[in-house]
Design an enzyme around this catalytic site. Structure first.
Site, short mmCIF file in Angstrom:
data_model
loop_
_atom_site.label_atom_id
_atom_site.label_comp_id
_atom_site.label_asym_id
_atom_site.label_seq_id
_atom_site.Cartn_x
_atom_site.Cartn_y
_atom_site.Cartn_z
N HIS A 598 2.93 38.18 -0.11
CA HIS A 598 2.07 38.92 -1.04
C HIS A 598 1.71 40.29 -0.48
CE1 HIS A 598 1.40 34.90 -2.98
NE2 HIS A 598 1.47 35.68 -4.05
N HIS A 602 6.27 42.77 -2.80
CA HIS A 602 6.24 41.81 -3.91
C HIS A 602 5.76 42.52 -5.20
CE1 HIS A 602 5.30 38.41 -6.46
NE2 HIS A 602 4.00 38.67 -6.41
N HIS A 638 -1.15 43.48 -9.85
CA HIS A 638 -1.45 42.07 -10.15
C HIS A 638 -1.81 41.22 -8.93
CE1 HIS A 638 2.52 40.89 -8.67
NE2 HIS A 638 2.09 39.63 -8.74
N ASP A 639 -1.42 41.64 -7.72
CA ASP A 639 -1.79 40.85 -6.53
C ASP A 639 -2.53 41.71 -5.51
OD1 ASP A 639 -1.01 38.22 -7.02
OD2 ASP A 639 1.06 38.56 -6.38
N ASP A 768 6.70 37.86 -12.20
CA ASP A 768 5.99 37.48 -10.98
C ASP A 768 6.77 36.46 -10.15
OD1 ASP A 768 3.92 37.44 -9.18
OD2 ASP A 768 2.71 35.99 -10.30
P1 AMP Z 1 1.41 35.30 -7.50
O1 AMP Z 1 0.48 34.87 -6.44
O2 AMP Z 1 0.79 36.13 -8.57
O3 AMP Z 1 2.64 35.95 -6.94
O4 AMP Z 1 1.84 33.96 -8.29
C1 AMP Z 1 3.07 33.32 -8.17
C2 AMP Z 1 2.95 31.98 -7.53
O5 AMP Z 1 4.24 31.41 -7.37
C3 AMP Z 1 2.37 32.13 -6.16
O6 AMP Z 1 1.48 31.11 -5.93
C4 AMP Z 1 3.55 31.99 -5.24
O7 AMP Z 1 3.16 31.44 -4.05
C5 AMP Z 1 4.47 31.11 -6.01
N1 AMP Z 1 5.87 31.39 -5.72
C6 AMP Z 1 6.56 32.49 -6.04
N2 AMP Z 1 7.84 32.40 -5.62
C7 AMP Z 1 7.95 31.21 -5.02
C8 AMP Z 1 9.03 30.54 -4.39
N3 AMP Z 1 10.24 31.07 -4.28
N4 AMP Z 1 8.80 29.30 -3.89
C9 AMP Z 1 7.59 28.73 -3.99
N5 AMP Z 1 6.54 29.31 -4.57
C10 AMP Z 1 6.70 30.54 -5.09
ZN ZN Z 2 2.54 37.91 -7.65
#
Ligand code: AMP
Ligand code: ZN
Length: 872
Positions: A598, A602, A638-639, A768
């Protein structure tokens, strides 16, 4: 087959004769001067007749023969010249044959049909004993009869009455060619079920019998060697009635059966005994995505099968149906698109000639796997023979009872169970193959089905109900526990819960490392290698990691400048390039470069995906400029200030943020709130400073909504709403409308404010978590980064004595491939299927499938302790 005494002027031909039951002779005519026309006792005579009108003698002789025939039908006419004839006719037709002319009943399977009295058309250019014999034969057999003198008037009369039998005089080619006359009648659509008889001359005994083939080729069904015996003609007509005419009558009834099949909602497939497809109905074509032309004539084994079925299921089905028993159960079919579709299938063998199986009829409807109902159904798979009919019925009742309980539990009014059963039945037929099914989806489908058979006011009221249901927060699906998949369990627990595993006491110290605010990069002159790299920005395969390296971990600012310029964001917001630069730098600096996942790369990756999606036609056609600008800003922020820990962690740790946001959407609320705080704090970087109040409010609302949509606890809600409000209505429009209506209806679906909101949410959600859809090399890197961040959290949870939210993400034991397989299975596949259906993203879907295979292969190899493959 009406026999109304409709006597009308023939446009083309000589004589147009009325029904035999309303006139006593084809010859009740009198000589009429050329060029005039007259009606005599209901008989129309056109005076350009080739032949002179028959003599009274013939007429009389016929009546004398008919002295005691039974009278049928109304005798209305009277008086004048015709009155006498009517009376005679009434007398003479009383008991001649004893044939009672009335409708007869025929059965076609379980169908009961009423056959009206048979109508016969005699096509004789010239009256003689042969035509007379047929006339009286009709009378004796109780058939209605017309006579035409020319092929043209025959066609005209035939098109009016649709006779079951046509008798064409083929003895005198000097008047007309019988074969040509037959062809003329065969060229008309109603002749499909008509039996046509050729009257041929008697050949001298020394001449060979001529071939019947030319007659058959012309369209005749039978041939009758001339005989002026009324009995011979009558026998011929009666044989025809019992043979071909009855068959044709029954065949005609099948049109209604096919009409029903063509319009029913269930998919119907009929195969031969050796499983060659003979028929599929339009519902089948729609359900499976094939055109019937691609299926009919093919053997079932030639069609691709879904690999989701139990290995022995097909054998079990075949064993059952080949024994002549009905099979019903749940089966995965493979659609033309390659998707698997779970169906409730009933296959019934149909016995035919010789009591052998001649066809199999398969009736299919989509089956919705709600609350693991598949397993129940699999247990209820049935192979039922004659003895098990009752078993079969009881199975149906059991299903219905179960469904009615379901239905009742969702109906506060406790509606009548049987009507709910019916609603449920047709609603299932409407449900798509998407596996995302929350209880509310079931409710919506039931209501949709009920609307079809409801009066307009009820249907409109139900529309309003649907509107409410689609927008209210009722979408949280019932997640089946995945005992066998700890990775999925941990991901679901870790990403979709926040306050639930809360532990108090251990305050998480939120890390605000503002020292990361590096000296702003001067952007006026973007270094050529970076500028060159950014030339590929519109391509999905754009390598964000290379940009991260080239920009010294400032990819968001550089990419932002390029993307925002290409969408004209500054012009829209009425802000300068310098303000935008400053804002991008500020936001980028507020991401934690210490997070392995994050961080601002990202954010740049999500911005890149967002821009890519916004450029897709269906998205462009749905959103307006404000939506686009809001989406780009939302993706960027967004993050922001993500601490590299999940919501669950923050709640468990009782962090300041969790307290501030009441353990609810903690991070997402923080990202949105902080983004606005940072933006408006300093006019130098306030991109909204020139936006008018109203527009700012709309923009702000849209940005907040999108950032909050990235929260994973509402993942299934967002996807469900998108599928139900956008994908399914779009498919329905495609299936039912013509192309012009189509585009209007599609526009109506995608442009409504509610649906635009769903599209924006889906867009940012997909952007995302698009990393599993990136080229393999990038996908692997992102999987490594997120795993590392999760490992760091687990490390901290352990060291701090906090609950370990995702125990499988332990750096010493974790299987990254397994975690990726679970993540894709649980969160990605359905969502991207839905998004791809809307936005058309074949490239992404290909990467997704390739990456999934990669993780699968790696997992299998790991299981076998082999070396992993290296990505090309
Ligand atoms: P964000 O925190 O807004 O990026 O929300 C996306 C969610 O999906 C987060 O909790 C990430 O940890 C999870 N995530 C994204 N890509 C992956 C991945 N390749 N494997 C496991 N979790 C993921
Ligand atoms: Zn995100």
């Amino acid at each position: 087959m009406g026999c109304a005494p409709s006597i009308h002027v023939s446009q083309s031909g000589v004589i147009y004769c009325r029904d035999s039951d309303e006139s006593n002779s084809p010859h009740q005519t009198t000589t009429i001067s050329q060029g005039t026309a007259a009606t005599l006792h209901g008989l129309f005579v056109k005076t350009d007749a080739a032949e002179t009108i028959p003599s009274a003698l013939t007429f009389q002789s016929r009546h004398s023969r008919n002295n005691s025939s039974s009278c049928r039908g109304d005798r209305r006419e009277g008086g004048g010249v015709g009155g006498a004839h009517v009376r005679i006719e009434a007398e003479t037709q009383t008991s001649h044959t004893g044939v009672k002319v009335s409708a007869t009943e025929q059965c076609v399977g379980p169908m009961r049909l009423t056959q009206e009295p048979i109508q016969v058309l005699l096509v004789f250019a010239k009256e003689d004993s042969q035509s007379d014999a047929f006339w009286w034969a009709c009378d004796r057999a109780g058939f209605r009869c017309n006579i035409a003198r020319t092929p043209e008037s025959a066609v005209e009369c035939f098109l009016d009455k649709h006779h079951e039998i046509v008798v064409i005089d083929g003895r005198h080619s000097c008047y007309f060619e019988a074969e040509a006359a037959c062809r003329l009648i065969r060229a008309t659509k109603p002749s499909e079920n008509t039996v046509i008889l050729a009257v041929v001359p008697q050949k001298p005994a020394d001449q060979d019998e001529p071939s019947v083939l030319p007659l058959l080729c012309a369209g005749f069904n039978r041939r009758f060697v001339e005989s002026s015996s009324v009995s011979a003609c009558c026998n011929e007509l009666i044989q025809m009635e019992h043979g071909e005419v009855r068959c044709q009558f029954k065949l005609r009834a099948y049109n209604s059966v096919f009409m029903a099949l063509e319009h029913c909602q269930e998919a119907v497939e009929i195969t031969s005994e050796d499983h060659i497809i003979q028929y599929v109905n339009p519902a089948f074509e729609r359900m499976m995505g094939y055109h019937k032309g691609e299926l009919i004539g093919k053997e079932l084994t030639e069609l691709p099968k879904s690999d989701k079925n139990r290995a022995d299921l097909l054998d079990a089905i075949n064993t059952c149906i080949n024994k002549g028993k009905e099979w019903q159960g749940i089966y995965y079919a493979r659609k033309k698109s390659g998707d698997s579709l779970q169906q409730h299938v009933r296959i019934t063998p149909v016995l035919g000639q010789g009591g052998k199986i001649r066809h199999f009829v398969a009736i299919k409807r989509p089956h919705v796997d709600n609350n693991n109902q598949v397993h129940k159904f699999n247990k209820e798979e049935r192979c039922s023979g004659e003895h098990s009919q009752s078993e079969c019925h009881s199975l149906r009742h059991r299903d219905r009872r179960k469904d009615s309980v379901d239905a009742r539990s969702i109906s506060s009014r406790g509606s009548d169970a049987s009507s709910l059963q019916n609603r449920r039945f047709s609603s299932v037929a409407r449900i798509h193959s998407m596996t995302i099914e929350a209880p509310i989806t079931k409710v919506i489908n039931i209501i949709n089905a009920a609307q079809e058979s409801s009066p307009v006011p009820v249907a409109e009221a139900l529309d309003r109900v649907l509107e409410i249901l689609r927008t209210a927060e009722l979408y949280s699906p019932q997640l089946a526990s995945k005992d066998d998949d700890p990775h999925a369990n941990d991901l679901v627990g870790g990403l979709m819960n926040d306050g639930l595993r809360r532990l108090s006491g251990n305050e998480y110290v939120f890390c605000k490392n503002m020292s990361q605010l590096a000296v702003p990069v001067t952007l006026i002159d973007v270094p050529p290698p970076i500028a060159e790299m950014l030339n590929d920005e519109e391509c999905w395969e754009f390598n964000i990691l290379e940009l991260e390296a080239a920009t010294h971990k400032r990819p968001l600012t550089y990419l932002g400048l390029k993307v925002f310029a290409s969408f004209g964001v500054c012009a829209f917001l009425n802000c300068s390039d310098a303000t935008l630069r400053s804002w991008l730098q500020l936001i980028e600096a507020s991401y934690h470069s210490s997070n392995s996942y994050h961080n601002s790369t990202h954010a740049a990756d999500v911005l890149h995906a967002t821009a890519h999606f916004l450029r897709k036609d269906s998205v462009k056609n749905s959103l307006d400029r404000l939506d686009e600008v809001a989406a780009l800003i939302a993706a960027t922020v967004h993050d922001v200030d993500h601490p590299g820990r999940t919501n669950s962690f923050l709640c468990n740790a009782g962090s300041e943020l969790a307290i501030l946001y009441n353990d609810t959407a903690v991070l997402e609320s923080h990202h949105a709130a902080l983004a606005f705080q940072l933006t408006v704090r300093d006019s130098k970087s306030n991109i909204f400073k020139n936006t008018d109040r109203n527009q700012f409010r709309i923009l702000r609302q849209a940005i907040i909504d999108m950032v909050l949509a990235t929260e994973m606890t509402r993942h299934f809600e967002h996807v469900s709403k998108f599928v139900n409000s956008i994908n399914k209505p779009m498919v329905a429009v495609e299936e039912t409308s013509t192309s012009s209506v189509n585009s209007d209806s599609e526009a109506n679906i995608r442009n409504s404010p509610e649906n635009r909101l769903l599209i924006k949410r889906m867009l940012i959600k997909c952007a995302d978590v698009a990393n599993p859809c990136r080229p393999l090399e990038l996908c692997i890197e992102w999987a490594g980064r997120i795993s590392e961040e999760y490992f760091a959290q687990t490390d901290e949870e352990k060291s701090q004595g906090l609950p370990v939210v995702m125990p499988v993400f332990d750096r010493n034991t974790c299987s990254v491939p397994k975690s990726q397989i679970s993540f894709i299975d649980y969160f990605i596949t359905d969502m991207f299927d839905a998004w791809d259906a809307f936005a058309s993203l074949p490239g992404l879907m290909e990467h997704l499938s390739e990456n999934y295979q990669y993780w699968k292969g790696l997992d299998e190899m790991k299981c076998k302790s082999l070396r992993p493959p290296t990505p090309s």
